[in-house]
Scaffold this motif. Sequence first.
Motif, PDB file in Angstrom:
ATOM      1  N   LEU B  21      13.120  15.025 -33.410  1.00  0.00           N
ATOM      2  CA  LEU B  21      14.586  14.817 -32.821  1.00  0.00           C
ATOM      3  C   LEU B  21      14.504  13.253 -32.291  1.00  0.00           C
ATOM      4  CD1 LEU B  21      15.842  17.867 -30.975  1.00  0.00           C
ATOM      5  CD2 LEU B  21      16.067  17.202 -33.432  1.00  0.00           C
ATOM      6  N   ARG B  22      15.795  12.951 -32.105  1.00  0.00           N
ATOM      7  CA  ARG B  22      16.056  11.506 -31.430  1.00  0.00           C
ATOM      8  C   ARG B  22      15.338  11.514 -30.295  1.00  0.00           C
ATOM      9  NH1 ARG B  22      20.217  10.301 -28.179  1.00  0.00           N
ATOM     10  NH2 ARG B  22      20.824   8.166 -28.149  1.00  0.00           N
ATOM     11  N   SER B  24      12.466  11.620 -29.498  1.00  0.00           N
ATOM     12  CA  SER B  24      11.132  12.252 -29.275  1.00  0.00           C
ATOM     13  C   SER B  24       9.868  11.114 -29.337  1.00  0.00           C
ATOM     14  CB  SER B  24      11.105  13.337 -30.444  1.00  0.00           C
ATOM     15  OG  SER B  24      10.981  12.463 -31.560  1.00  0.00           O
ATOM     16  N   THR B  27       9.510   6.092 -33.459  1.00  0.00           N
ATOM     17  CA  THR B  27       9.815   4.733 -33.452  1.00  0.00           C
ATOM     18  C   THR B  27       8.571   4.216 -32.643  1.00  0.00           C
ATOM     19  OG1 THR B  27      11.929   4.876 -33.624  1.00  0.00           O
ATOM     20  CG2 THR B  27      11.175   2.706 -33.336  1.00  0.00           C
ATOM     21  N   SER B  28       8.432   4.816 -31.395  1.00  0.00           N
ATOM     22  CA  SER B  28       7.409   4.180 -30.550  1.00  0.00           C
ATOM     23  C   SER B  28       6.265   4.403 -31.159  1.00  0.00           C
ATOM     24  CB  SER B  28       7.417   4.961 -29.249  1.00  0.00           C
ATOM     25  OG  SER B  28       8.802   4.901 -28.694  1.00  0.00           O
ATOM     26  N   THR B  42       8.109  -0.118 -25.445  1.00  0.00           N
ATOM     27  CA  THR B  42       8.660   0.827 -26.188  1.00  0.00           C
ATOM     28  C   THR B  42       9.873   1.179 -25.515  1.00  0.00           C
ATOM     29  OG1 THR B  42       7.654   2.792 -25.424  1.00  0.00           O
ATOM     30  CG2 THR B  42       6.549   1.756 -27.405  1.00  0.00           C
ATOM     31  N   SER B  47      17.595   3.370 -30.224  1.00  0.00           N
ATOM     32  CA  SER B  47      17.438   4.356 -31.179  1.00  0.00           C
ATOM     33  C   SER B  47      18.359   4.168 -32.131  1.00  0.00           C
ATOM     34  CB  SER B  47      17.517   5.636 -30.517  1.00  0.00           C
ATOM     35  OG  SER B  47      19.061   6.084 -30.357  1.00  0.00           O
ATOM     36  N   GLU B  68      14.017   9.351 -40.040  1.00  0.00           N
ATOM     37  CA  GLU B  68      14.484   9.506 -38.694  1.00  0.00           C
ATOM     38  C   GLU B  68      16.032   9.950 -38.616  1.00  0.00           C
ATOM     39  OE1 GLU B  68      12.435   5.895 -36.001  1.00  0.00           O
ATOM     40  OE2 GLU B  68      14.012   7.277 -35.444  1.00  0.00           O
ATOM     41  N   GLN B 126       8.625  16.299 -22.620  1.00  0.00           N
ATOM     42  CA  GLN B 126       9.045  16.222 -21.279  1.00  0.00           C
ATOM     43  C   GLN B 126      10.599  16.842 -21.170  1.00  0.00           C
ATOM     44  OE1 GLN B 126       8.990  12.187 -19.869  1.00  0.00           O
ATOM     45  NE2 GLN B 126       6.546  12.117 -20.246  1.00  0.00           N
ATOM     46  N   HIS B 157       4.319  15.613 -27.684  1.00  0.00           N
ATOM     47  CA  HIS B 157       4.289  14.156 -27.208  1.00  0.00           C
ATOM     48  C   HIS B 157       4.627  13.951 -25.808  1.00  0.00           C
ATOM     49  CE1 HIS B 157       3.665   9.974 -28.318  1.00  0.00           C
ATOM     50  NE2 HIS B 157       5.060   9.755 -28.088  1.00  0.00           N
ATOM     51  N   ILE B 215       1.678   7.819 -25.863  1.00  0.00           N
ATOM     52  CA  ILE B 215       1.085   6.545 -26.443  1.00  0.00           C
ATOM     53  C   ILE B 215       0.562   5.738 -25.464  1.00  0.00           C
ATOM     54  CG2 ILE B 215       3.028   6.227 -28.122  1.00  0.00           C
ATOM     55  CD1 ILE B 215       4.677   5.015 -26.111  1.00  0.00           C
ATOM     56  N   PHE B 216       0.267   6.186 -24.180  1.00  0.00           N
ATOM     57  CA  PHE B 216      -0.180   5.352 -23.262  1.00  0.00           C
ATOM     58  C   PHE B 216      -1.733   5.297 -23.156  1.00  0.00           C
ATOM     59  CE2 PHE B 216       4.359   5.587 -21.878  1.00  0.00           C
ATOM     60  CZ  PHE B 216       4.228   4.488 -21.441  1.00  0.00           C
TER      61      PHE B 216
HETATM   62  N1  LIG Z   1       6.043   8.880 -21.093  1.00  0.00           N
HETATM   63  C1  LIG Z   1       6.321   8.899 -22.348  1.00  0.00           C
HETATM   64  N2  LIG Z   1       7.064   8.133 -22.988  1.00  0.00           N
HETATM   65  C2  LIG Z   1       7.133   7.770 -24.387  1.00  0.00           C
HETATM   66  C3  LIG Z   1       6.030   8.241 -25.097  1.00  0.00           C
HETATM   67  N3  LIG Z   1       6.366   7.823 -26.269  1.00  0.00           N
HETATM   68  C4  LIG Z   1       7.497   7.272 -26.218  1.00  0.00           C
HETATM   69  N4  LIG Z   1       8.036   7.454 -25.088  1.00  0.00           N
HETATM   70  C5  LIG Z   1       9.479   6.996 -24.750  1.00  0.00           C
HETATM   71  O1  LIG Z   1      10.238   7.809 -25.384  1.00  0.00           O
HETATM   72  C6  LIG Z   1      11.590   7.179 -25.684  1.00  0.00           C
HETATM   73  C7  LIG Z   1      12.072   7.343 -27.105  1.00  0.00           C
HETATM   74  O2  LIG Z   1      11.160   6.970 -28.138  1.00  0.00           O
HETATM   75  P1  LIG Z   1      11.758   6.232 -29.521  1.00  0.00           P
HETATM   76  O3  LIG Z   1      10.346   5.700 -30.065  1.00  0.00           O
HETATM   77  O4  LIG Z   1      12.711   5.399 -29.443  1.00  0.00           O
HETATM   78  O5  LIG Z   1      12.199   7.918 -30.051  1.00  0.00           O
HETATM   79  P2  LIG Z   1      12.714   8.080 -31.554  1.00  0.00           P
HETATM   80  O6  LIG Z   1      14.102   8.287 -31.623  1.00  0.00           O
HETATM   81  O7  LIG Z   1      12.011   9.251 -31.943  1.00  0.00           O
HETATM   82  O8  LIG Z   1      12.144   6.806 -32.579  1.00  0.00           O
HETATM   83  C8  LIG Z   1      11.367   5.646 -25.334  1.00  0.00           C
HETATM   84  O9  LIG Z   1      11.839   5.055 -24.165  1.00  0.00           O
HETATM   85  C9  LIG Z   1       9.643   5.598 -25.300  1.00  0.00           C
HETATM   86  O10 LIG Z   1       9.294   4.498 -24.367  1.00  0.00           O
HETATM   87  C10 LIG Z   1       4.978   8.676 -24.372  1.00  0.00           C
HETATM   88  O11 LIG Z   1       3.744   9.060 -24.920  1.00  0.00           O
HETATM   89  N5  LIG Z   1       4.957   8.973 -23.020  1.00  0.00           N
END
Ligand SMILES: Nc1nc2c(ncn2[C@@H]2O[C@H](COP(=O)(O)OP(=O)(O)O)[C@@H](O)[C@H]2O)c(=O)[nH]1
Lengths: 302, 462
Positions: B21-22, B24, B27-28, B42, B47, B68, B126, B157, B215-216
Amino acid sequence: MRKKVLLMGKSGGGKTSMRSIIFANYSAKDTRRLGATMDVEQSYVRFLGNLILNLWDCGGQEAFMECYFAAQKDNIFKNVEVLIYVFDVQSQELDKDLHYYQSCLESILQHSSQAKIFCLIHKMDLVPEDMRESLFNERQSILTNVSKPLQCSCFRTSIWDETLYKAWSQIVYQLVPNVKGLEKTLTNFADIIDADEILLFEKATFLVISHCTRKPHRDARRFEKISDIIKQFKLSCSKLTAAFQSMEVRNSTFACFIELLTPNTYVMVVISDPSISSEVTLMNIRNARKVFEKLEKDVSRN
Amino acid sequence: NQTSNRNMNPFIRPRILLTGLRRSGKTSIQRVIFTKMQPSQTQFLESTPHLTLNQFSCGSFINFQVQELPGQLTLFSSGLSGGSGGNHVQPSSYDDDTMTNVIGGNYDLERLLKRCNAVVYIIDAQDDYSESILRLNTIIQKGRRINPRIRYEIFIHKVDQLSEEAKIETQRDIHNQVRDRFADPIGGIDSWSPTPHTSNSSSQEILINFHLTSIFDHSIFEAFSKVIQKLIPQFAHLERLLNYLLSTSNIEQAFLFDVQTKISIATDSSPTDIQMYELCCDMIDLLINMSEIYGQPSENNIRRLSDDDEDEDEYVNEEDENNQGDNSEQHEWNLVAQNDDYNENNVQINGSRKDSYLNSPLGTPPVMNHQSSTLLETTNEPASAVFDSMSSSVIKLTGGRALYLKEINRHLALICILREEALTKQALIDYNVRQLKKSIIKLFRLNYQMSRSHVSSSTMLD
Ligand SMILES: Nc1nc2c(ncn2[C@@H]2O[C@H](COP(=O)(O)OP(=O)(O)O)[C@@H](O)[C@H]2O)c(=O)[nH]1
Ligand SMILES: Nc1nc2c(ncn2[C@@H]2O[C@H](COP(=O)(O)OP(=O)(O)OP(=O)(O)O)[C@@H](O)[C@H]2O)c(=O)[nH]1
Ligand SMILES: [Mg+2]
């Protein structure tokens, strides 16, 4: 030989964070757990053999600060070798910060007028990159002004990049005895083994305390970058309860060696001549140990 | 068409469909693994409200597509019930099937599923993840029908904010939800990874793995490595080669790393722990960072280097050429292929009509096929310029441990963990590693030739 270093500045400014990263193997992330420092926290750091740094980390909450300039004044400000004053770049109360800084300088002037003064404009990572330069210059000129008649050296720092190592390396450099002798010996050594560059690190902190460059290098920030790189790697070794001992890295254009030199220093040798084999360089480093050990002993005897 | 045949061939490059999902974290994850973005940066990623296709072609082995799905579309999932997956097989019905739109264009999805080897599905741990699981289940149902060989790798994740117990609890909960909701309408699926019953061998078997990631820390790299390792057809062979190296050279552990992405594409068969894996990653960082400071090739050196390459080992040389050829054609071919896909669907490529989804009133299902903008990005990370045929490193640790790194090709590094005593015979290790290097390069060359002459096209994982 013991040297007293005062760490001062507003609460939350980052004093304990920096001290913990440089001297106690914290990672930048670990510092988020630190609480405010109560009163003064003293610590001793063995540094280059006989030299012991006595760090006074002075908690920056106002109640404590007032106290430093009153009841505790003599105790805190006498025999100071180095004063490090930390300014939080994001602080909204620059005037107040400057006011405390000036009180601090008055006390220094009175009790330890010979002390070297360093001002760190800290948490620079929070400032957008294109504004860092001008903001730093502005703060620097203010500080130079208010410091008169004393002289201060200003650095921009952040625990999130290598600028931290640059500042602390310069600070520590002031404290190393016989810097000139060390430099001369290093140059000699570099000539003999035909190295492009040799760096000398203090063992515990991996700060650069001396160097010799025989071939110009485009990156002026490489020393602090290397401190940062090696410190990071040391940290990841410690997760395995092992410690970093030595390193050799090469590609087709260079070979670089990091080896223990004396009980308190590491040496890094960079060579670009591919015809010189690792064994030869390692042997040369081994042979140089005696010279440097003797130099270190002589210094600490004086 | 020879080119497309070669590249379609899973024997060379596994294809991964990364979805979720969006917000999630898709991209990060890509940015952190493939473009070296700092995890903290990130949070500034925006998005995109478009269907985005991202073609990654990193190293010599990792190639995947990311689809995506814009979050707005999920609004229409409310009317679903679990079983709509198997009903619509006729392309003509797609246009008015809301489900299709929810999944991000049924036609695309089927295409993507047909061609991919693994689906990596990202669930934000989360957040409330029930909707996400609903979507996952639909994908699994479709996938099962279209391409039963697909592996499903579920990344639970953003677990960095969770306590150890919460992690376990979340994993169990998600595991159960996927199983229950999925197993019911289909019935009789009782084979669940990580240890699928081989006795139950048939197309009914669905391979699902769960990974806790963030990712941390290094968990995202490790999880991705495991996904890749299962897909690389040469893995078993590589593992055997590494085992052999271990036994001949008194080495404790050996990893083969893609230097650019820090994905480990193979290890020996002894169990590995994440700390070792992390240390190897950090060693690569150390090597690259130091080389960037002191080992930048000067203008003259670049010339000299490429000359050197020519009279080097023939395998090395040929492999490099092959890679280059492969990469560029791959890249080209994908663009063409996508064009095909989307022209059939009337979707613009590189379209700039960003307004379409945002402006469509929420009550009307947006018609994917006519209004969306599709962005097609291609990320083709070049090999690091400072990682060359002479790249190597030895690091000694206290306690008698040592690390040994050697270049295998432009993209691959071998990292060994060994006792310091073993290093006293470094010449022997060097020799054995050179032999290993030849074998590995030969292995990939062989596969390349086989795929070129259209041999064995669909036999991976067997
Ligand atoms: N706490 C935490 N936040 C994360 C993690 N991975 C991504 N995020 C946060 O999740 C948010 C959405 O990520 P994004 O990559 O834009 O999601 P996408 O829409 O699936 O591509 C961003 O604010 C990231 O910083 C993680 O492993 N831990
Ligand atoms: N963004 C950023 N945060 C920092 C930096 N340095 C320190 N911090 C954070 O600032 C907070 C306070 O740091 P401390 O080191 O406890 O501050 P202090 O000066 O010792 O404070 P007192 O002990 O109360 O005087 C911590 O959460 C650190 O993580 C920096 O360079 N950048
Ligand atoms: Mg403090």
